[in-house]
Motif scaffolding. Structure first.
Motif, mmCIF file in Angstrom:
data_model
loop_
_atom_site.group_PDB
_atom_site.id
_atom_site.type_symbol
_atom_site.label_atom_id
_atom_site.label_comp_id
_atom_site.label_asym_id
_atom_site.label_seq_id
_atom_site.Cartn_x
_atom_site.Cartn_y
_atom_site.Cartn_z
ATOM 1 N N ARG A 115 1.011 80.166 -42.015
ATOM 2 C CA ARG A 115 0.596 81.317 -43.020
ATOM 3 C C ARG A 115 0.572 80.947 -44.424
ATOM 4 N NH1 ARG A 115 3.277 86.445 -39.882
ATOM 5 N NH2 ARG A 115 1.735 86.472 -38.140
ATOM 6 N N LEU A 116 -0.425 80.256 -44.987
ATOM 7 C CA LEU A 116 -0.547 79.661 -46.261
ATOM 8 C C LEU A 116 -0.253 80.467 -47.301
ATOM 9 C CD1 LEU A 116 -3.282 76.691 -45.864
ATOM 10 C CD2 LEU A 116 -0.720 76.641 -45.297
ATOM 11 N N TYR A 117 -0.247 82.117 -47.294
ATOM 12 C CA TYR A 117 0.350 82.424 -48.537
ATOM 13 C C TYR A 117 1.743 82.305 -48.654
ATOM 14 C CZ TYR A 117 1.998 86.116 -44.668
ATOM 15 O OH TYR A 117 2.484 86.628 -43.550
ATOM 16 N N THR A 118 2.688 82.014 -47.698
ATOM 17 C CA THR A 118 4.176 81.492 -48.089
ATOM 18 C C THR A 118 4.108 80.239 -48.991
ATOM 19 O OG1 THR A 118 4.531 82.300 -45.686
ATOM 20 C CG2 THR A 118 6.192 80.645 -46.765
ATOM 21 N N ALA A 119 3.098 79.340 -48.702
ATOM 22 C CA ALA A 119 3.039 78.192 -49.457
ATOM 23 C C ALA A 119 2.504 78.545 -51.004
ATOM 24 C CB ALA A 119 1.960 77.191 -48.958
ATOM 25 N N HIS A 120 1.754 79.557 -50.966
ATOM 26 C CA HIS A 120 1.278 79.946 -52.359
ATOM 27 C C HIS A 120 2.227 80.717 -53.342
ATOM 28 C CE1 HIS A 120 -0.849 82.796 -55.015
ATOM 29 N NE2 HIS A 120 -1.942 82.213 -55.130
ATOM 30 N N ASP A 121 3.145 81.214 -52.597
ATOM 31 C CA ASP A 121 4.280 81.897 -53.207
ATOM 32 C C ASP A 121 5.458 80.889 -53.685
ATOM 33 O OD1 ASP A 121 2.745 84.023 -53.421
ATOM 34 O OD2 ASP A 121 4.183 85.077 -51.561
ATOM 35 N N ALA A 122 5.394 79.612 -53.074
ATOM 36 C CA ALA A 122 6.616 78.740 -53.151
ATOM 37 C C ALA A 122 6.490 78.058 -54.437
ATOM 38 C CB ALA A 122 6.434 77.738 -52.040
ATOM 39 N N ASP A 123 7.620 77.396 -54.658
ATOM 40 C CA ASP A 123 7.673 76.642 -56.067
ATOM 41 C C ASP A 123 7.006 75.536 -55.791
ATOM 42 O OD1 ASP A 123 9.003 78.449 -57.387
ATOM 43 O OD2 ASP A 123 11.245 77.680 -56.491
ATOM 44 N N ARG A 124 7.133 74.898 -54.629
ATOM 45 C CA ARG A 124 6.600 73.651 -54.521
ATOM 46 C C ARG A 124 5.972 73.566 -53.041
ATOM 47 N NH1 ARG A 124 9.983 68.301 -55.372
ATOM 48 N NH2 ARG A 124 11.383 69.522 -54.792
ATOM 49 N N VAL A 125 5.107 72.851 -52.567
ATOM 50 C CA VAL A 125 4.798 72.727 -51.199
ATOM 51 C C VAL A 125 4.714 71.273 -50.683
ATOM 52 C CG1 VAL A 125 2.664 73.119 -49.775
ATOM 53 C CG2 VAL A 125 3.090 74.323 -51.720
ATOM 54 N N ALA A 126 5.480 71.234 -49.609
ATOM 55 C CA ALA A 126 5.591 69.774 -48.917
ATOM 56 C C ALA A 126 4.628 69.723 -47.819
ATOM 57 C CB ALA A 126 6.967 69.424 -48.477
ATOM 58 N N VAL A 127 3.700 68.776 -47.728
ATOM 59 C CA VAL A 127 2.456 68.741 -46.753
ATOM 60 C C VAL A 127 3.195 67.546 -45.770
ATOM 61 C CG1 VAL A 127 0.157 67.922 -46.033
ATOM 62 C CG2 VAL A 127 0.691 69.211 -48.192
ATOM 63 N N VAL A 128 3.501 67.817 -44.674
ATOM 64 C CA VAL A 128 3.937 67.019 -43.856
ATOM 65 C C VAL A 128 2.946 66.372 -42.708
ATOM 66 C CG1 VAL A 128 5.673 66.539 -41.902
ATOM 67 C CG2 VAL A 128 6.228 68.065 -43.799
ATOM 68 N N GLU A 129 2.753 65.141 -42.508
ATOM 69 C CA GLU A 129 1.621 64.723 -41.575
ATOM 70 C C GLU A 129 2.189 63.371 -40.661
ATOM 71 O OE1 GLU A 129 -2.627 65.698 -43.272
ATOM 72 O OE2 GLU A 129 -1.578 64.461 -44.783
ATOM 73 N N ASP A 130 2.271 63.341 -39.806
ATOM 74 C CA ASP A 130 2.608 62.300 -39.066
ATOM 75 C C ASP A 130 4.009 61.833 -39.314
ATOM 76 O OD1 ASP A 130 0.275 61.957 -37.589
ATOM 77 O OD2 ASP A 130 -0.774 60.704 -38.998
ATOM 78 N N GLY A 131 5.001 62.862 -39.446
ATOM 79 C CA GLY A 131 6.297 62.556 -39.741
ATOM 80 C C GLY A 131 6.768 62.297 -41.182
ATOM 81 N N ARG A 132 5.750 62.115 -41.980
ATOM 82 C CA ARG A 132 5.908 61.685 -43.302
ATOM 83 C C ARG A 132 5.452 62.792 -44.349
ATOM 84 N NH1 ARG A 132 4.015 57.194 -40.690
ATOM 85 N NH2 ARG A 132 5.150 55.429 -40.875
ATOM 86 N N ILE A 133 5.818 62.985 -45.732
ATOM 87 C CA ILE A 133 5.718 63.640 -46.512
ATOM 88 C C ILE A 133 4.440 63.238 -47.205
ATOM 89 C CG2 ILE A 133 6.343 65.327 -48.805
ATOM 90 C CD1 ILE A 133 8.973 65.648 -47.409
ATOM 91 N N THR A 134 3.216 63.670 -47.041
ATOM 92 C CA THR A 134 2.062 62.960 -47.834
ATOM 93 C C THR A 134 1.875 63.773 -49.166
ATOM 94 O OG1 THR A 134 0.758 64.343 -46.448
ATOM 95 C CG2 THR A 134 1.396 62.199 -45.469
ATOM 96 N N GLU A 135 2.327 64.758 -49.172
ATOM 97 C CA GLU A 135 1.824 65.606 -50.786
ATOM 98 C C GLU A 135 2.975 66.341 -51.017
ATOM 99 O OE1 GLU A 135 -1.871 67.489 -49.656
ATOM 100 O OE2 GLU A 135 -2.831 65.977 -51.135
ATOM 101 N N LEU A 136 3.450 66.474 -52.367
ATOM 102 C CA LEU A 136 4.447 67.193 -52.637
ATOM 103 C C LEU A 136 3.972 67.698 -54.082
ATOM 104 C CD1 LEU A 136 7.372 68.544 -52.068
ATOM 105 C CD2 LEU A 136 8.196 66.524 -53.039
#
Length: 578
Positions: A535-556
């Motif tokens: 549920r991405l509203y959790t990400a909306h409220d966060a200080d930072r968002v870490a996008v995890v894809e294929d075992g790696r953090i691709t965006e932060l």
């Protein structure tokens, strides 16, 4: 047969049994002494009857016969009283030892690394906590005391028999080869047979539990036939394992029974021949036959309980085996310098050679809110579990305040970091019991405040007895959402400085979950939170968002920053928000 959790070896079993015996030397000696006195009391009657037969042969009086009968009656009463007292002390000792074994098993089970428990699944550990504990209970309560009684009785009866005449050893020795060969054949196969039987039962239990728990998935994927075939195969494996141990018993017991009936016939024939040739008296033959016949009962009990001892020994080996699971953490004795959480070049694999995390780096500042998002199977939950100290990384490090998560004792780790998943458990007891286990010293007002923090105060106070309402299996059933709120309230009471929330509100209605997360956020102000959610509203409220894809953090970055980049997160947000 797949065996995930280890099984203790014979040397370890003997060592633990000796350790248990050394804990209760006085009680053990008293029980043995009482059994010995009871056995000696039971040996008087055959000798007195033999002497009486000899006296009758040469002429005696009715008064002397009456005296002998009274003396025999006294010994029989004495034997009955001593036997009752001896059994009482033996059973009491058995219950005490069983309680200690259960406590040791619970301690060892709770100390198992969580990763090991997850890999083992429910079947193996469940069968040890239920079937094996029940089997060991029967063994300790009945088989061990009865075996001790039988052994003591056999020893003293053999001694008394030999005192009648050394010639009795001839028919006694005649039974040794048959008993020795049949017992050796049985013991050489029984332990492995019972271990196989217990392992097959564990496999069957695990398979059936997986089918039941995943019934909706089986239905959705139309895997009925495959799961039925798997269940049939596991049931057949359990059936074949139990049939093998039944075969061992049906071969062993007839041979053993023949072995201890031979001496009775042999004593009567050999003793009769010696009497006819004037070598022994009729009274000696009578006493010898009665003594050898008296051996049948304890030997029969000994052989009857031997099967139970083998089954109990296999169960004991499985229960004791979990203490051999190596710990996945080595406390260093260091204290975290601060609340900074760092993951450096983290790699991790559940199966050797197949990493699910590939060189992950992440620094989480004290009080920061991090949201982990990404497709299913990308490694979000795995990374969250490493941050919570559930698993050690294969390479790299995960630290809090400069100390490795798996270098902290579990009690200390839980004061630092806590993991809450969508899985939860309601313990049998009152609602108060379920809450106060997180902080036993908490007052009623603090318990209600914790419930209020997760939007659970209203329904909790509406229960028939409030905090005293009994919940859990067989009691008032809480809904999945209520059980999850209860788990979160325990978390509030535990008060760690870092929280890892892995789909922690997935079972709650989205609107209710949104409101509850806001309430929880207000309570946890200033604490570090790593939230794993779809549920991405959790990400909306966060200080930072870490996008995890294929075992790696691709965006932060922050929500706004990542949306502006028009990368993976932006596509995910647009798809979800649209």
């Amino acid at each position: 047969m797949r065996q995930i959790l280890p099984v203790a070896g014979p040397a370890e079993i003997r060592q633990h049994a000796r350790r248990l015996a050394r804990r209760h030397p006085r009680n053990l000696l008293i029980a043995l002494a009482l059994h010995a006195l009871a056995a000696v009391s039971g040996l008087a009657a055959p000798r007195l009857i033999g002497d009486l037969v000899q006296d009758v042969q040469h002429g005696t009086t009715a008064s002397k016969v009456n005296v002998v009968i009274v003396v025999i009656a006294v010994f029989i009463v004495a034997q009955s009283l001593l036997t009752r007292w001896a059994r009482y002390r033996s059973f009491a000792l058995g219950e005490q030892v069983l309680a200690e074994l259960r406590e040791d098993f619970v301690d060892n089970a709770l100390a198992l690394p969580i990763g090991t428990v997850e890999r083992a699944g429910t079947g193996d550990l469940l069968s040890r906590t239920s079937r094996d504990v029940d089997t060991l209970s029967r063994t300790v309560r009945f088989a061990v005391p009865e075996t001790i009684i039988a052994c003591v009785t056999v020893v003293f009866t053999v001694i008394a028999t030999v005192l009648v005449g050394v010639w009795v050893l001839v028919p006694l020795v005649a039974m040794v080869p048959l008993l020795w060969l049949s017992t050796r054949w049985y013991l050489g196969r029984a332990k492995d047979g019972y271990l196989r039987e217990n392992a097959a039962y564990a496999q069957m239990t695990s398979s059936l539990a997986e089918t039941v728990e995943g019934a909706r998935t089986v239905e959705a994927l139309r895997r009925y036939d495959a799961r039925v075939r798997q269940g049939d195969a596991d049931i057949r494996g359990s059936y074949l394992a139990e049939r093998y141990t039944l075969f061992l018993r049906t071969m062993y017991f007839p041979a053993a029974e023949l072995g201890y009936l031979v001496p009775v016939v042999g004593t009567l024939l050999f003793g009769g021949w010696l009497h006819l040739n004037g070598h022994v008296s009729l009274g000696a033959v009578t006493a010898a036959v009665l003594y050898v016949n008296q051996l049948i009962d304890p030997v029969d009990r000994l052989l009857s309980w031997l099967d139970e001892l083998q089954s109990g020994g296999a169960a004991f080996a499985r229960l004791l085996g979990i203490s051999d699971v190596p710990d996945d953490r080595t406390p260093s004795g260091q204290t975290p310098a601060d609340e900074l959480v760092e993951a450096r070049d983290v790699r991790f694999s559940y199966v050797e050679g197949r990493d699910v995390l590939h060189g992950v780096d992440l620094i989480i500042q004290p009080g920061e809110r991090i949201a982990m998002v990404g497709p299913s199977g990308a490694g979000k939950s795995t990374l969250g579990r490493l941050v919570a100290g559930i698993h050690p990384p294969r390479t790299g490090s995960v630290t809090v305040g400069g100390v490795g998560m798996t270098e902290l004792p579990l009690d200390e780790l839980r004061k630092q970091v806590a993991l809450v998943t969508q899985e939860h458990h309601v313990f049998v007891g009152t609602l108060r019991d379920n809450l106060s286990m997180a902080r036993p010293s908490a007052s009623d007002s603090e318990l209600l405040e914790a419930l209020a923090a997760v939007d659970a105060r209203d329904w909790a106070q509406a229960l028939p007895d409030g905090l005293e309402t009994r919940v859990g299996s067989g009691q008032l059933a809480l809904t999945p959402a209520q059980a999850q709120q209860l788990a979160l309230a325990r978390l509030v009471l535990a008060d760690p400085h870092t929280l890892v929330l892995d789909e922690a509100t997935s079972l709650i209605d989205p609107r209710a979950a949104r409101h509850m997360e806001r309430s929880l956020a207000a309570v946890l102000e200033g604490r570090t939170v790593i939230a794993i959610a779809h549920r991405l509203y959790t990400a909306h409220d966060a200080d930072r968002v870490a996008v995890v894809e294929d075992g790696r953090i691709t965006e932060l970055g922050s929500h706004d920053e990542l949306v502006a980049r028009q990368g993976s997160y932006a596509a995910l947000w647009n798809s979800w928000h649209g």
